[in-house]
Every structure is written in C-alpha cells, then in structure tokens.
Design a protein around this motif. Structure first.
Motif, PDB file in Angstrom:
ATOM      1  N   THR A   3       0.966  -1.216  -0.121  1.00 43.48           N
ATOM      2  CA  THR A   3       0.194  -0.012   0.179  1.00 43.48           C
ATOM      3  C   THR A   3       0.679   1.268  -0.050  1.00 43.48           C
ATOM      4  O   THR A   3       1.907   1.229   0.898  1.00 43.48           O
ATOM      5  CB  THR A   3      -1.090   0.099   1.188  1.00 43.48           C
ATOM      6  OG1 THR A   3      -1.716  -1.057   1.420  1.00 43.48           O
ATOM      7  CG2 THR A   3      -1.733   1.230   1.128  1.00 43.48           C
ATOM      8  N   THR A   4       0.800   2.110  -0.761  1.00 41.27           N
ATOM      9  CA  THR A   4       1.372   3.514  -0.946  1.00 41.27           C
ATOM     10  C   THR A   4       0.291   4.705  -0.969  1.00 41.27           C
ATOM     11  O   THR A   4      -0.735   4.311  -1.428  1.00 41.27           O
ATOM     12  CB  THR A   4       2.239   3.690  -2.080  1.00 41.27           C
ATOM     13  OG1 THR A   4       1.469   3.811  -3.268  1.00 41.27           O
ATOM     14  CG2 THR A   4       3.162   2.513  -2.250  1.00 41.27           C
ATOM     15  N   ARG A   5       0.528   5.741  -0.127  1.00 37.50           N
ATOM     16  CA  ARG A   5      -0.334   6.947  -0.140  1.00 37.50           C
ATOM     17  C   ARG A   5       0.450   8.118  -0.407  1.00 37.50           C
ATOM     18  O   ARG A   5       1.422   8.396   0.121  1.00 37.50           O
ATOM     19  CB  ARG A   5      -0.861   7.066   1.330  1.00 37.50           C
ATOM     20  CG  ARG A   5      -1.666   5.836   1.809  1.00 37.50           C
ATOM     21  CD  ARG A   5      -2.167   5.967   3.077  1.00 37.50           C
ATOM     22  NE  ARG A   5      -2.732   4.486   3.852  1.00 37.50           N
ATOM     23  CZ  ARG A   5      -2.090   3.909   4.210  1.00 37.50           C
ATOM     24  NH1 ARG A   5      -0.575   4.034   4.482  1.00 37.50           N
ATOM     25  NH2 ARG A   5      -2.493   2.536   4.902  1.00 37.50           N
ATOM     26  N   GLU A  57       3.839   7.826   1.876  1.00 33.04           N
ATOM     27  CA  GLU A  57       3.698   6.623   2.811  1.00 33.04           C
ATOM     28  C   GLU A  57       3.903   5.196   2.185  1.00 33.04           C
ATOM     29  O   GLU A  57       3.153   5.135   0.848  1.00 33.04           O
ATOM     30  CB  GLU A  57       2.594   6.432   3.784  1.00 33.04           C
ATOM     31  CG  GLU A  57       2.423   7.892   4.790  1.00 33.04           C
ATOM     32  CD  GLU A  57       1.036   7.917   5.517  1.00 33.04           C
ATOM     33  OE1 GLU A  57       0.555   6.749   5.510  1.00 33.04           O
ATOM     34  OE2 GLU A  57       0.947   8.664   6.184  1.00 33.04           O
ATOM     35  N   ILE A  58       4.669   4.225   2.819  1.00 36.52           N
ATOM     36  CA  ILE A  58       4.838   2.850   2.212  1.00 36.52           C
ATOM     37  C   ILE A  58       4.355   1.742   3.016  1.00 36.52           C
ATOM     38  O   ILE A  58       5.250   2.096   4.235  1.00 36.52           O
ATOM     39  CB  ILE A  58       6.147   2.749   1.459  1.00 36.52           C
ATOM     40  CG1 ILE A  58       6.323   3.788   0.341  1.00 36.52           C
ATOM     41  CG2 ILE A  58       6.170   1.374   0.853  1.00 36.52           C
ATOM     42  CD1 ILE A  58       7.783   3.810   0.075  1.00 36.52           C
ATOM     43  N   GLU A  59       3.757   0.959   2.854  1.00 36.11           N
ATOM     44  CA  GLU A  59       3.562  -0.306   3.666  1.00 36.11           C
ATOM     45  C   GLU A  59       3.797  -1.589   2.946  1.00 36.11           C
ATOM     46  O   GLU A  59       3.093  -1.664   1.886  1.00 36.11           O
ATOM     47  CB  GLU A  59       2.213  -0.273   4.292  1.00 36.11           C
ATOM     48  CG  GLU A  59       2.138   0.538   5.648  1.00 36.11           C
ATOM     49  CD  GLU A  59       0.882   0.348   6.421  1.00 36.11           C
ATOM     50  OE1 GLU A  59       0.059  -0.771   6.126  1.00 36.11           O
ATOM     51  OE2 GLU A  59       0.578   1.004   7.446  1.00 36.11           O
ATOM     52  N   LYS A  63       4.317  -3.445   6.988  1.00 31.55           N
ATOM     53  CA  LYS A  63       5.532  -2.979   7.734  1.00 31.55           C
ATOM     54  C   LYS A  63       5.632  -1.613   7.016  1.00 31.55           C
ATOM     55  O   LYS A  63       5.802  -1.424   5.798  1.00 31.55           O
ATOM     56  CB  LYS A  63       6.645  -3.758   7.760  1.00 31.55           C
ATOM     57  CG  LYS A  63       6.329  -5.227   8.291  1.00 31.55           C
ATOM     58  CD  LYS A  63       6.043  -5.236   9.759  1.00 31.55           C
ATOM     59  CE  LYS A  63       5.936  -6.547  10.301  1.00 31.55           C
ATOM     60  NZ  LYS A  63       5.348  -7.672   9.709  1.00 31.55           N
ATOM     61  N   ALA A  64       5.742  -0.545   7.738  1.00 35.63           N
ATOM     62  CA  ALA A  64       6.138   0.580   7.165  1.00 35.63           C
ATOM     63  C   ALA A  64       7.596   0.694   6.559  1.00 35.63           C
ATOM     64  O   ALA A  64       8.552   0.189   7.167  1.00 35.63           O
ATOM     65  CB  ALA A  64       6.177   1.797   8.462  1.00 35.63           C
ATOM     66  N   LYS A  67      11.341   2.629   7.301  1.00 36.65           N
ATOM     67  CA  LYS A  67      11.676   2.489   8.549  1.00 36.65           C
ATOM     68  C   LYS A  67      11.590   0.782   9.147  1.00 36.65           C
ATOM     69  O   LYS A  67      12.422   0.410   9.940  1.00 36.65           O
ATOM     70  CB  LYS A  67      10.412   2.915   9.497  1.00 36.65           C
ATOM     71  CG  LYS A  67      10.759   3.144  11.143  1.00 36.65           C
ATOM     72  CD  LYS A  67       9.906   3.955  11.675  1.00 36.65           C
ATOM     73  CE  LYS A  67      10.211   4.217  13.354  1.00 36.65           C
ATOM     74  NZ  LYS A  67       8.958   4.919  13.981  1.00 36.65           N
ATOM     75  N   ARG A  68      10.714  -0.094   8.779  1.00 39.81           N
ATOM     76  CA  ARG A  68      10.680  -1.346   9.252  1.00 39.81           C
ATOM     77  C   ARG A  68      10.865  -2.464   8.272  1.00 39.81           C
ATOM     78  O   ARG A  68      10.277  -3.427   8.156  1.00 39.81           O
ATOM     79  CB  ARG A  68       9.266  -1.656   9.956  1.00 39.81           C
ATOM     80  CG  ARG A  68       9.026  -0.803  11.007  1.00 39.81           C
ATOM     81  CD  ARG A  68       7.547  -0.854  11.925  1.00 39.81           C
ATOM     82  NE  ARG A  68       7.336  -2.425  12.169  1.00 39.81           N
ATOM     83  CZ  ARG A  68       6.337  -2.859  12.253  1.00 39.81           C
ATOM     84  NH1 ARG A  68       5.267  -2.018  12.316  1.00 39.81           N
ATOM     85  NH2 ARG A  68       5.968  -4.140  12.933  1.00 39.81           N
TER      86      ARG A  68
END
Length: 302
Positions: A3-5, A57-59, A63-64, A67-68
């Motif tokens: 998922t990206t925003r 933002e990226i998941e 997981k972000a 960062k993660r």
C-alpha cells in the motif's frame, strides 16, 4: 501486501514519481505497467527501501518502509534491474553466499538452492561460472535468488529481460504456479503482451502518475460487438441491416450484444458461420485511453 499513499520522488527538478497510491492485495498477480522512463523502477526501489521517497507513505506486508523494511524482507523476494553476481563463481555458489548473507537457515540451504535452480531452469548449468552465463541466464539466477526463502511476496522489475520467447513462457508459467501456491506477485513491465497474459490486476503509470488501477477482467470488458468470420460476407452485410461496423475480407465487426440470437439470425438467413466471438477491449485499448500523447515506449515483444 503493498500500500502506498501519495508516494512521491523528486530528483532535483525532475518529478519521477507523482503521488502514487498503490493497492496490491494478497493473491494478486499485479502488473505495474508503463512506458520506459515512467517511474516504474524508482517506485519499485522505494518499495524495497533502496531509495527514500521525497514524501508519502509505504507499507509492505504491513510494515512501514523504509523504517521497518528489515521486518518485511524475510518474507519478500525481489529482482530489480540487472541482478549482481560474482562472475568467477558458479550460480550455485553465488546462491549459497547470497543465502548466507541474508541469514538463511543453513540446514535447509542445499535443498532450497536445488529447488530454486530447478524452478528457473538452471539445474543443469549450475556449476558453470556466471561470467559464462548469457543475459537471460543471469536473469534466471537473479530470480532463483528471489525464490530461496519461498516468499509471500515477489517484487520483480522487468523479470523477462534478455529471455527468448520460450524463456518468457517458462517464467510466466513459473510465476503462475508460485501464485497458485500462495505467493503474491508484483511485476513491473513495459510489455503489454506479458502483462495481459500473466496478470490479474493492473496499475498503469504514465509520467510518474498512476493513471489507472483495476482488475484486468474489469478493464477488458465486452464492447457490445461481435467478431464474425463467414465465407458469405456480402450476404451477411445485407442481412444485418446496418449493424456491420467494419469489414475486412471475410471478417466482420457486428454491433450486437447477444451471440446466440445473432447466430440464429445468420443461420436462418443462410449465412455460413465459421466463427463468432464476443469482442473485448484489449489491454492496448485501455492503455491508449489513459496515457497521454508521446507515451510510445510500450512494447509487445522483445
């Protein structure tokens, strides 16, 4: 799965990726399609934490990123651009070092490497040094490395680069098998034919913008027309009373939404029918509708 925003990336004054909102779902074979230079590889590199976004933002796997990203990597396999390898070592030895660097389980390393080499068609040449590999063989080795840990998510950037038609077919069948076994596939490509044959869901990017995202079956909707092949085209044109929109030899495009009724009408009118098929939009039709002029770096074949 991904998922990206508002995902955006600038390189100085160049806006490479512009507010992209990806939605890749579990079980997808997702085709990320766009002409060369449209921002596909930059987007893939951001998904993997290799390039930091300017904003957004990226998941990945919940997981972000970035960062993660380390928490997502054990369940993720990736092939981005040209895969790197030690040229003086064999493909098998390269995979062993790659797996050790990624902290793969040593006790299962040998069978996992065997399986990966077999899957990509390199089992019979695995002792040959990589410097003797063709471009297509190097691409297969990179894919084998991505498969070592049986990933939940496979992220591939132009995975059939350098492969001949038979190799492309083999990789396509491999990806379908992996997907059937539970692996979600995210594949970046500029090849319409490759995406249309493999993918179940499509995102189209043009000049850094995501201009369309939907299930391929929805995009390839029926057009309300039927393709008719007949040895009696003149009789068919006269019988169908203005419904024929196009004629090329014995092939007609007929405006009609009921194939059964059309067939009955043709048979009753003594028109011999060789073929009747519902016309659907092609992926090329969809791409041309949503991309701007000058987006001409799509390809059908290598």
């Amino acid at each position: 799965m991904i998922t990206t925003r508002g995902l955006t990336k600038r390189f100085g004054r160049v806006l490479a990726v512009d507010a992209v909102d990806l939605d890749v779902r579990e079980g997808d074979r997702y085709g990320f399609l766009g002409p060369n230079g449209s921002g596909k590889t930059t987007t893939v590199r951001m998904l993997l934490g290799l390039v930091y976004p300017t904003r957004g933002e990226i998941e990945v796997l919940g997981k972000a990123v970035p960062k993660r990203v380390g928490e997502a990597l054990p369940e993720l396999g990736a092939l981005v651009e040209g895969p790197a390898a030690y040229p003086h070592l064999s493909g098998r030895r390269n995979l062993s070092l790659f797996d050790a660097a990624g902290r793969g389980a040593r006790r299962t390393r040998r069978p996992r490497i065997e399986d990966a080499l077999e899957r990509v068609g390199l089992a019979k040449v695995d002792q040959r040094p990589v410097r003797a590999y063709s471009l297509g063989m190097r691409q297969r080795l990179g894919l084998a490395a991505a498969l070592l840990n049986k990933p939940r998510l496979l992220v591939l950037d132009e995975p059939t680069n350098g492969l001949d038609p038979q190799g492309i077919k083999e990789i396509r069948e491999l990806l379908v098998d992996l997907n059937r076994d539970g692996t979600t596939v995210f594949l970046s490509s500029h090849l319409l034919a490759e995406v249309e044959q493999l993918c179940t869901r499509v995102g189209i990017v043009d000049r850094g913008k995501l201009v369309l995202q939907d299930d391929l079956a929805t995009l390839r909707a029926v057009t309300g027309r039927v393709l008719l092949t007949t040895p009696d085209p003149a009789t068919a044109v006269a019988l169908l009373d203005g419904r024929v929109e196009q004629r090329e030899g014995d092939r007609l495009v007929v405006r009609h939404d009921d194939v059964t009724a059309l067939n009955e009408q043709l048979v009753a009118g003594r028109v011999r029918v060789r073929e009747l098929a519902v016309q659907r939009r092609t992926l090329e039709d969809v791409v041309l509708d949503v991309t701007g002029p000058g987006s001409d770096s799509f390809g059908e074949v290598r």
